[in-house]
Design a protein around this motif. Sequence first.
Motif, PDB file in Angstrom:
ATOM      1  N   VAL A 112       0.853  -1.187   0.000  1.00 15.67           N
ATOM      2  CA  VAL A 112       0.000   0.000   0.000  1.00 15.67           C
ATOM      3  C   VAL A 112       0.892   1.242   0.000  1.00 15.67           C
ATOM      4  CG1 VAL A 112      -1.724   1.319   1.294  1.00 15.67           C
ATOM      5  CG2 VAL A 112      -1.856  -1.185   1.219  1.00 15.67           C
ATOM      6  N   PRO A 113       0.758   2.136  -0.970  1.00 18.63           N
ATOM      7  CA  PRO A 113       1.565   3.358  -0.971  1.00 18.63           C
ATOM      8  C   PRO A 113       1.248   4.224   0.254  1.00 18.63           C
ATOM      9  CG  PRO A 113       0.558   2.997  -3.126  1.00 18.63           C
ATOM     10  CD  PRO A 113      -0.091   2.038  -2.175  1.00 18.63           C
ATOM     11  N   VAL A 114       2.281   4.612   0.994  1.00 23.98           N
ATOM     12  CA  VAL A 114       2.079   5.415   2.199  1.00 23.98           C
ATOM     13  C   VAL A 114       3.306   6.285   2.420  1.00 23.98           C
ATOM     14  CG1 VAL A 114       2.927   3.512   3.666  1.00 23.98           C
ATOM     15  CG2 VAL A 114       1.560   5.355   4.678  1.00 23.98           C
ATOM     16  N   GLU A 115       3.067   7.509   2.866  1.00 24.64           N
ATOM     17  CA  GLU A 115       4.147   8.454   3.139  1.00 24.64           C
ATOM     18  C   GLU A 115       3.999   8.972   4.563  1.00 24.64           C
ATOM     19  OE1 GLU A 115       3.765  11.539   0.236  1.00 24.64           O
ATOM     20  OE2 GLU A 115       3.643  10.125  -1.457  1.00 24.64           O
ATOM     21  N   ARG A 116       5.078   9.002   5.324  1.00 17.73           N
ATOM     22  CA  ARG A 116       5.070   9.551   6.677  1.00 17.73           C
ATOM     23  C   ARG A 116       5.176  11.070   6.600  1.00 17.73           C
ATOM     24  NH1 ARG A 116       7.653   4.761   6.703  1.00 17.73           N
ATOM     25  NH2 ARG A 116       7.320   3.288   8.426  1.00 17.73           N
ATOM     26  N   LEU A 117       4.357  11.756   7.371  1.00 21.32           N
ATOM     27  CA  LEU A 117       4.356  13.210   7.392  1.00 21.32           C
ATOM     28  C   LEU A 117       4.624  13.719   8.798  1.00 21.32           C
ATOM     29  CD1 LEU A 117       1.269  14.176   5.173  1.00 21.32           C
ATOM     30  CD2 LEU A 117       3.643  13.822   4.466  1.00 21.32           C
ATOM     31  N   SER A 118       5.437  14.737   8.910  1.00 21.99           N
ATOM     32  CA  SER A 118       5.680  15.401  10.191  1.00 21.99           C
ATOM     33  C   SER A 118       4.486  16.279  10.550  1.00 21.99           C
ATOM     34  CB  SER A 118       6.928  16.270  10.094  1.00 21.99           C
ATOM     35  OG  SER A 118       6.695  17.330   9.168  1.00 21.99           O
ATOM     36  N   ARG A 119       4.515  16.819  11.786  1.00 20.28           N
ATOM     37  CA  ARG A 119       3.465  17.751  12.182  1.00 20.28           C
ATOM     38  C   ARG A 119       3.411  18.928  11.213  1.00 20.28           C
ATOM     39  NH1 ARG A 119       5.194  19.520  17.044  1.00 20.28           N
ATOM     40  NH2 ARG A 119       3.606  18.633  18.431  1.00 20.28           N
ATOM     41  N   GLN A 120       4.577  19.467  10.882  1.00 17.53           N
ATOM     42  CA  GLN A 120       4.612  20.629   9.991  1.00 17.53           C
ATOM     43  C   GLN A 120       4.030  20.298   8.615  1.00 17.53           C
ATOM     44  OE1 GLN A 120       7.191  19.551  11.863  1.00 17.53           O
ATOM     45  NE2 GLN A 120       7.093  21.199  13.410  1.00 17.53           N
ATOM     46  N   ALA A 121       4.341  19.094   8.126  1.00 22.64           N
ATOM     47  CA  ALA A 121       3.828  18.708   6.812  1.00 22.64           C
ATOM     48  C   ALA A 121       2.312  18.553   6.837  1.00 22.64           C
ATOM     49  CB  ALA A 121       4.494  17.413   6.354  1.00 22.64           C
ATOM     50  N   VAL A 122       1.779  17.962   7.915  1.00 18.71           N
ATOM     51  CA  VAL A 122       0.325  17.806   8.028  1.00 18.71           C
ATOM     52  C   VAL A 122      -0.346  19.174   8.102  1.00 18.71           C
ATOM     53  CG1 VAL A 122      -1.559  16.990   9.497  1.00 18.71           C
ATOM     54  CG2 VAL A 122       0.422  15.518   9.092  1.00 18.71           C
ATOM     55  N   LEU A 123       0.172  20.057   8.946  1.00 20.56           N
ATOM     56  CA  LEU A 123      -0.456  21.363   9.123  1.00 20.56           C
ATOM     57  C   LEU A 123      -0.306  22.236   7.886  1.00 20.56           C
ATOM     58  CD1 LEU A 123       0.511  22.154  12.827  1.00 20.56           C
ATOM     59  CD2 LEU A 123      -1.639  21.246  11.920  1.00 20.56           C
ATOM     60  N   SER A 124       0.764  22.023   7.133  1.00 26.14           N
ATOM     61  CA  SER A 124       0.909  22.753   5.878  1.00 26.14           C
ATOM     62  C   SER A 124      -0.163  22.338   4.879  1.00 26.14           C
ATOM     63  CB  SER A 124       2.304  22.499   5.291  1.00 26.14           C
ATOM     64  OG  SER A 124       2.425  23.088   4.008  1.00 26.14           O
ATOM     65  N   GLN A 125      -0.485  21.038   4.889  1.00 21.43           N
ATOM     66  CA  GLN A 125      -1.514  20.536   3.973  1.00 21.43           C
ATOM     67  C   GLN A 125      -2.917  20.844   4.473  1.00 21.43           C
ATOM     68  OE1 GLN A 125      -0.796  16.505   2.770  1.00 21.43           O
ATOM     69  NE2 GLN A 125      -2.768  16.248   1.767  1.00 21.43           N
ATOM     70  N   VAL A 126      -3.093  20.841   5.810  1.00 20.44           N
ATOM     71  CA  VAL A 126      -4.422  21.078   6.403  1.00 20.44           C
ATOM     72  C   VAL A 126      -4.278  22.124   7.514  1.00 20.44           C
ATOM     73  CG1 VAL A 126      -6.496  19.979   7.309  1.00 20.44           C
ATOM     74  CG2 VAL A 126      -4.874  18.619   5.998  1.00 20.44           C
ATOM     75  N   PRO A 127      -4.238  23.400   7.174  1.00 19.16           N
ATOM     76  CA  PRO A 127      -4.008  24.444   8.179  1.00 19.16           C
ATOM     77  C   PRO A 127      -5.104  24.541   9.236  1.00 19.16           C
ATOM     78  CG  PRO A 127      -3.673  25.279   5.939  1.00 19.16           C
ATOM     79  CD  PRO A 127      -4.297  23.934   5.814  1.00 19.16           C
ATOM     80  N   ALA A 128      -6.278  24.004   8.955  1.00 22.81           N
ATOM     81  CA  ALA A 128      -7.384  24.117   9.907  1.00 22.81           C
ATOM     82  C   ALA A 128      -7.185  23.262  11.146  1.00 22.81           C
ATOM     83  CB  ALA A 128      -8.697  23.727   9.229  1.00 22.81           C
ATOM     84  N   LEU A 129      -6.283  22.277  11.079  1.00 22.69           N
ATOM     85  CA  LEU A 129      -6.090  21.363  12.208  1.00 22.69           C
ATOM     86  C   LEU A 129      -5.330  22.048  13.344  1.00 22.69           C
ATOM     87  CD1 LEU A 129      -5.154  18.051  10.355  1.00 22.69           C
ATOM     88  CD2 LEU A 129      -7.318  18.573  11.501  1.00 22.69           C
ATOM     89  N   THR A 130      -5.549  21.535  14.549  1.00 15.74           N
ATOM     90  CA  THR A 130      -4.895  22.073  15.728  1.00 15.74           C
ATOM     91  C   THR A 130      -3.416  21.703  15.767  1.00 15.74           C
ATOM     92  OG1 THR A 130      -4.852  21.997  18.144  1.00 15.74           O
ATOM     93  CG2 THR A 130      -5.595  20.039  17.028  1.00 15.74           C
ATOM     94  N   GLU A 131      -2.646  22.498  16.514  1.00 18.06           N
ATOM     95  CA  GLU A 131      -1.223  22.230  16.707  1.00 18.06           C
ATOM     96  C   GLU A 131      -0.984  20.953  17.509  1.00 18.06           C
ATOM     97  OE1 GLU A 131       1.545  23.714  15.783  1.00 18.06           O
ATOM     98  OE2 GLU A 131       0.862  25.567  14.831  1.00 18.06           O
TER      99      GLU A 131
END
Length: 429
Positions: free
Chosen positions: A176-195
């Motif tokens: 299954v294709p999967v990529e690990r994302l850091s907190r910064q990468a997640v928040l960059s993609q979804v700014p609405a999410l909490t820190e």
Amino acid sequence: MASATTPTTTTDRPAADIAVIGAGIVGAACALELARAGMKVLVLDRQAPGLGASYGNAGHMATEQVFPIADAGLLKRIPGMLLDPLGPLRLDWRYLPRAMPWFVKLLWNMRQAPYQASTAGLRALNEASLPAWQALLDSIGRRELLKDEGSLLIHERSVTTEALEAVARRMQAQGVPVERLSRQAVLSQVPALTEKVQGGLFFPATGHVSDPHQVVLALCEAAERQGVRFSTCKVASVRASEEGVRLETSEGALTVPRVLVAAGAHSAPLVEGACRKPVPLDTERGYHLMLPREVERLPVAITSLERRFIMTPMAEGLRLAGTVEFAGLQRPPNMQRAWQLERLAQGLFRRPLNTEDATSWMGFRPSLPDSLPVIDRIGPQGRVWLAFGHHHLGLTQAAITARLVRHFHDDTIDSALPSLVPYRLGRFA
């Protein structure tokens, strides 16, 4: 869509080459493919197209979900399933006596060999699912309904980092294709999410639809252009013989050369009547909460590792879904479970969700104890065709299921498609 027709009775010529029982996402996709193969198709459903489980599903093209629901962790959750009415996995104690035989089969499938076989069967369907959907929607000019931009699994606590890593390793082991994302990468993609978000996994070979009901209607409209007819009636029984298949419906008796049972959670009695054997089909009652004021909150579907629910952006708002309840087809819905989804979402965003005009929903997912659907031909001369039991992957697997069913008519084997062996009804003999 055109108005529904009335089935032709047994005193007339056959109403169709095949009657499809079920106008959900699987039945609609199959009807279109069979009509394109040159068959005269009649679709029968007690409701208008797409108003069953297909109406309210999470909308997630869950190609990453290649593991059966029965794993070792299920045993630990059984006490909570019985005691917590609002938990993510709920077993109504009043339904326990009826559910017990199914759960015994579920636990039996936790053994290594059947578990691995189920995983292989799910993976084979899911790997082919997104390309099948892309081709199908392209063919009807409605590709805009599919948002094939991936999805996210996020986590909020540092103590769950290893659990997230374990998910990634298991997925990678299955290709299954999967990529690990850091907190910064997640928040960059979804700014609405909490820190509070610690990081996540991105699944690039997944996606979501903008409106599951509209997908069904688009398929039905394309099917009608191919000559498919739709009838709103309840099918009470299926009886197959060498001469044909007799259906008893609320509008009278009907005889057709073939029938396809794609009635989701309502399929078991129809199949049992046709083959005289019990079918171990039960129901996962799924809930959603639709937030119409949250149209642009998220770019992709997001699942929470700790909270165990999914949030999917749709054309008409944000859909919160993901709970499972075993309580059968008869008990009334417990809409507190739908509103529990809003409570689960609290704290995930920088600003609270707007629940004004929110609507709740419950539907029936058809579930078999090995988590695989049935895709098969049975009965005299193989007149009874089957496509049901996709549990929470009905949307995901509908297009590839329709391509497999079409080959029942062509009577050919396409090496590019998954083998049908894992999905035969006879595996429950």
